[in-house]
Scaffold this motif. Sequence first.
Motif, PDB file in Angstrom:
ATOM      1  N   HIS A 149       0.822  -1.216   0.000  1.00 31.88           N
ATOM      2  CA  HIS A 149       0.000   0.000   0.000  1.00 31.88           C
ATOM      3  C   HIS A 149       0.854   1.263   0.000  1.00 31.88           C
ATOM      4  O   HIS A 149       0.395   2.323  -0.405  1.00 31.88           O
ATOM      5  N   HIS A 150       2.125   1.157   0.422  1.00 35.08           N
ATOM      6  CA  HIS A 150       3.006   2.325   0.393  1.00 35.08           C
ATOM      7  C   HIS A 150       3.392   2.703  -1.036  1.00 35.08           C
ATOM      8  O   HIS A 150       3.810   3.839  -1.289  1.00 35.08           O
ATOM      9  N   TYR A 151       3.266   1.767  -1.968  1.00 34.32           N
ATOM     10  CA  TYR A 151       3.697   2.015  -3.344  1.00 34.32           C
ATOM     11  C   TYR A 151       2.535   2.308  -4.276  1.00 34.32           C
ATOM     12  O   TYR A 151       2.747   2.703  -5.416  1.00 34.32           O
ATOM     13  N   ASN A 152       1.305   2.111  -3.807  1.00 33.63           N
ATOM     14  CA  ASN A 152       0.152   2.487  -4.608  1.00 33.63           C
ATOM     15  C   ASN A 152       0.130   3.997  -4.795  1.00 33.63           C
ATOM     16  O   ASN A 152       0.274   4.754  -3.841  1.00 33.63           O
ATOM     17  N   GLY A 153      -0.058   4.418  -6.043  1.00 33.81           N
ATOM     18  CA  GLY A 153      -0.100   5.849  -6.332  1.00 33.81           C
ATOM     19  C   GLY A 153       1.220   6.412  -6.791  1.00 33.81           C
ATOM     20  O   GLY A 153       1.275   7.521  -7.310  1.00 33.81           O
ATOM     21  N   GLY A 154       2.304   5.681  -6.586  1.00 32.21           N
ATOM     22  CA  GLY A 154       3.610   6.132  -7.054  1.00 32.21           C
ATOM     23  C   GLY A 154       3.932   5.505  -8.407  1.00 32.21           C
ATOM     24  O   GLY A 154       3.070   4.963  -9.091  1.00 32.21           O
ATOM     25  N   SER A 155       5.178   5.571  -8.786  1.00 31.06           N
ATOM     26  CA  SER A 155       5.577   5.006 -10.072  1.00 31.06           C
ATOM     27  C   SER A 155       5.712   3.493  -9.967  1.00 31.06           C
ATOM     28  O   SER A 155       6.000   2.939  -8.904  1.00 31.06           O
ATOM     29  N   LEU A 156       5.493   2.819 -11.086  1.00 29.70           N
ATOM     30  CA  LEU A 156       5.707   1.379 -11.148  1.00 29.70           C
ATOM     31  C   LEU A 156       7.147   1.045 -10.789  1.00 29.70           C
ATOM     32  O   LEU A 156       7.433   0.023 -10.148  1.00 29.70           O
ATOM     33  N   TRP A 157       8.066   1.931 -11.177  1.00 27.52           N
ATOM     34  CA  TRP A 157       9.489   1.681 -10.961  1.00 27.52           C
ATOM     35  C   TRP A 157       9.842   1.638  -9.478  1.00 27.52           C
ATOM     36  O   TRP A 157      10.745   0.894  -9.068  1.00 27.52           O
ATOM     37  N   ALA A 158       9.130   2.397  -8.661  1.00 27.50           N
ATOM     38  CA  ALA A 158       9.361   2.351  -7.221  1.00 27.50           C
ATOM     39  C   ALA A 158       8.962   0.984  -6.660  1.00 27.50           C
ATOM     40  O   ALA A 158       9.659   0.416  -5.817  1.00 27.50           O
ATOM     41  N   SER A 159       7.840   0.458  -7.145  1.00 30.04           N
ATOM     42  CA  SER A 159       7.406  -0.870  -6.726  1.00 30.04           C
ATOM     43  C   SER A 159       8.406  -1.932  -7.143  1.00 30.04           C
ATOM     44  O   SER A 159       8.760  -2.821  -6.359  1.00 30.04           O
ATOM     45  N   LEU A 160       8.877  -1.839  -8.383  1.00 27.51           N
ATOM     46  CA  LEU A 160       9.824  -2.834  -8.891  1.00 27.51           C
ATOM     47  C   LEU A 160      11.149  -2.766  -8.137  1.00 27.51           C
ATOM     48  O   LEU A 160      11.771  -3.801  -7.865  1.00 27.51           O
TER      49      LEU A 160
END
Length: 206
Positions: free
Chosen positions: A38-49
């Motif tokens: 949930h911390h990465y929802n709304g940010g860039s896909l690259w942050a999640s990856l």
Amino acid sequence: MIFDCDGVLVDSLPLANRVMLELIAPFGVSKEFEKVIHHYNGGSLWASLAKIEELMGEKLPEDFVGRYRESTYKTFKEELQPIEGAKGFLERNNLPKCVASSGPYEKIEQNLHTTNLLHHFGNNIFSSYEIKSWKPEPDIFLHAAAKMGFKPKECVVIEDSLDGIAAAVKGGFDCIGLTTETNLTEMKKSPAMVFKSMSEIEKFLQ
């Protein structure tokens, strides 16, 4: 009014998270990533990856992003629904409005079309991919406001993520947060005015 797309207009985040967790399952980090997703929802896909690769201790395969995009597009087309209350809110709201999202333009347009919300925005759809800047930087909101012919203080941003709220506040915008139970505690600590539904937001704005 400036709307984020995923989690504000379309209920795509549970579907996207499901696809991501399925794709990373073979790498053995699904449970660890699920704890922080949930911390990465709304940010860039690259942050999640980047977080997934950190958990893995190695790089993802080169074709991973392509497979993720293909799978999410298919899933969205078959299952995506609008956020509860979004249709009615848009129909009753006569203020100038646009969408400013971290996602690719094609994805935003397809998701709004699938959920029958696209006609509310016309050409007023703006993507971080156009300007190569992602939340929590404020550039996508500043870009959207300028294109619409307004100053930040003349706009209100509706967001569902901490990164999005940070971007709006940094850009000088008033911000409304649409929260869920998973991020309620964090959102209440943010500088946004926080509500649990689109109907609550509509009543507040009235």
